[in-house]
Scaffold this active site. Structure first.
Site: not given
Length: 533
Positions: A247, A474, A502
């Site tokens: 991320s 995502d 995610h």
């Protein structure tokens, strides 16, 4: 009220479930990381449109360590047992300001490691970061990263909480009671008075950060954290950096590669961000990403007997969810305690569950309860998003997140009028979440420290092969970002996970895990454009 939607791995999310972003960060060539700037990349465009992606490129730092920084690179770490059995901890010194290092203002950054377990030759250290910005890498390491076994056998697993985060000189902004009030502020203002209350809340938050955090607030950029990582690499005795970032951690890792391309070892960037995007474009893209995730949830929900959003598909589901939000805006739901479930808290709870399809059954249950007037479930999801403990204590993540974001990149909007003009584009991106996500992106307009970064491309020319991973549905890091980052990085290979949620590594795809583990252990990336399910 979410001031920033956070970029964090699904693993850290579903401990209790979830997180978001909204002033999410992009490029930050601050603190000596020279970049040729495109003045248009961070400026204001017409109110309803977003600036174009940046064409400037992050330039590497000199390969030789400056004499003023040599004491940091030569320091010796003293390890001690700590936390979970088998882990060691220490602190590492780093300069507050890389342009003017001084022992009087040095930061102490927390580091933890778990030594390689064997069998097989040790391959060095493997640093991890779960995202945020503001997520504790040490917590992530100690809870999730002692896996997979084949990787931890060959690497010392290492984590450092970035500056301003958790155990590393944490930024703080509000008291727990003030945070409770802050999270309840209406994020979809219906009139000028409600808009004034929202902007007043942003100002109070920002001034609280300045008052409680002082000089640190100007030195928590991603570029500075990447430079801290290079010091840690050196004091650990590694010639090159091996790293798994998820991320926001992908932006941190890509920034490291851009600044120190010759020191790149094996880098995995999972759930990739696009550093070339200005804040407004990034926020609008992410709004569309959450809409994609909600569409997948709605389609799945329609197949279940207990779906509280109807069987008509995503459009009906969106209308019913919007109706629930509107109802809560007018009449917050009781939760069995002194706090009630407001529209803003419910929105945080719902978007939290978009991070992992494993949370969908829980979300169906909690939505049904909320429709009947019981807000306890959605409040619990919202609390997990904000990292609020049952005793009312908030972690530092919601403070560190905007502190990094607003320093890394000029804000998405500079005034409520700009937000209003952009609302049609955000509503188009997501009829359900667009309005609240647009208003949340106003937070950096009131930040007390000027941004030191701007959007830029990262090429990292000369770096060893880098593995970029993207998930097609995502919500927090939309798949096009992974494609863009892979195209920017001169040595990148794109690995695609065709799925929901995610990030991809360690989330159930043997194909993804095998490809990443092989790369980490053998330095062999998968074939170009490989897709896994």
């Amino acid at each position: 009220m979410a001031t920033s939607r956070l970029l964090r791995t699904a693993g850290t999310v579903l401990t209790a479930t979830a997180l978001l972003i909204s002033g999410c960060s992009s490029g930050s060539p601050s603190s000596g990381a020279a970049a040729s700037r495109n003045p248009a990349s961070g400026g204001t465009a017409s109110a309803g449109t977003a600036p174009a992606p940046a064409t400037s490129t992050l330039k590497p730092l000199p390969t030789a360590v400056p004499a003023a920084l040599r004491p940091y690179y030569d320091q010796k770490l003293t390890w001690r047992e700590c936390g979970v059995v088998g882990f060691e901890c220490t602190t590492m010194k780093a300069p507050l300001d890389y342009e003017h290092p001084s022992a009087a203002t040095d930061l102490k950054l927390a580091v933890s490691r778990k030594k390689a377990t064997g069998p097989g030759d040790r391959l060095g250290s493997l640093m991890v970061n779960p995202g945020g910005p503001g997520g504790s890498a040490i917590d992530y390491l100690q809870q999730y990263a002692p896996q997979p076994e084949a990787v931890r056998a060959r690497y010392d697993m290492v984590a450092m909480d970035p500056r301003g985060v958790a155990r590393s000189e944490p930024v703080t902004c509000l008291s727990n009671a003030q945070m409770d009030d802050f999270t309840r502020v209406d994020q979809t203002p219906d009139d000028a008075a409600e808009a004034d209350r929202l902007t007043s809340a942003f100002r109070t938050f920002a001034q609280g950060c300045l008052r409680r955090s002082g000089a640190r607030l100007g030195h928590v950029s991603t570029a500075e954290s990447a430079r801290d990582m290079d010091i840690l690499r050196a004091v650990l005795g590694d010639e090159k950096l091996t790293y798994v970032g998820a991320s926001y951690g992908t932006f941190l890792g890509a920034t490291y590669a851009g600044l120190f391309p010759s020191r790149v070892g094996r880098l995995v960037l999972d759930g990739a961000m696009d550093p070339a995007l200005p804040a407004r474009t990034m926020n609008r893209d992410q709004t569309a990403g959450f809409n994609t995730a909600f569409t997948a949830f709605a389609k799945d929900c329609a197949k279940q007997r207990d779906c509280p959003l109807g069987t008509g598909g995503p459009e009906e589901a969106g209308r019913r969810l919007s109706a629930l939000f509107k109802k809560l805006d007018a009449h917050p739901a009781p939760t069995g305690g002194p706090r009630t479930l407001t529209e803003s808290l419910a929105t945080s709870g719902v978007t939290a569950a978009m991070y992992d399809e494993g949370a969908w059954p829980v979300l169906r249950e909690y939505l049904a309860e909320a429709q009947k007037g019981d807000g306890r479930g959605l409040l619990a999801l919202s609390d997990s998003y904000y990292e609020r403990d049952p005793d009312g204590t908030y972690a530092n993540q919601m403070f560190a997140n905007p502190a990094v974001n607003c320093l890394d990149l000029p804000g998405a909007f500079s005034s409520p009028d700009e937000v209003r003009a952009a609302l049609p584009a955000f509503r188009k991106a997501s009829p359900v979440f667009g309005e609240s996500f647009a208003w949340a992106a106003l937070n950096c307009a009131y930040w007390p420290v000027k941004p030191t970064g701007a959007a830029h491309r990262i090429t990292a020319r000369g770096a060893a092969p880098i593995l970029v991973v993207g998930t097609t549905r995502d919500p927090a890091t939309p798949y096009p970002w992974a494609r863009s980052l892979a195209a920017q990085l001169s040595s990148a290979t794109l690995l695609t996970y065709d799925g929901d949620g995610h990030t991809a590594y360690g989330r159930g795809s043997d194909c993804i895990d095998t490809a990443i583990n092989t790369y980490l252990l053998e330095s062999t990336p998968p074939p170009p454009d490989k897709t896994c399910t």
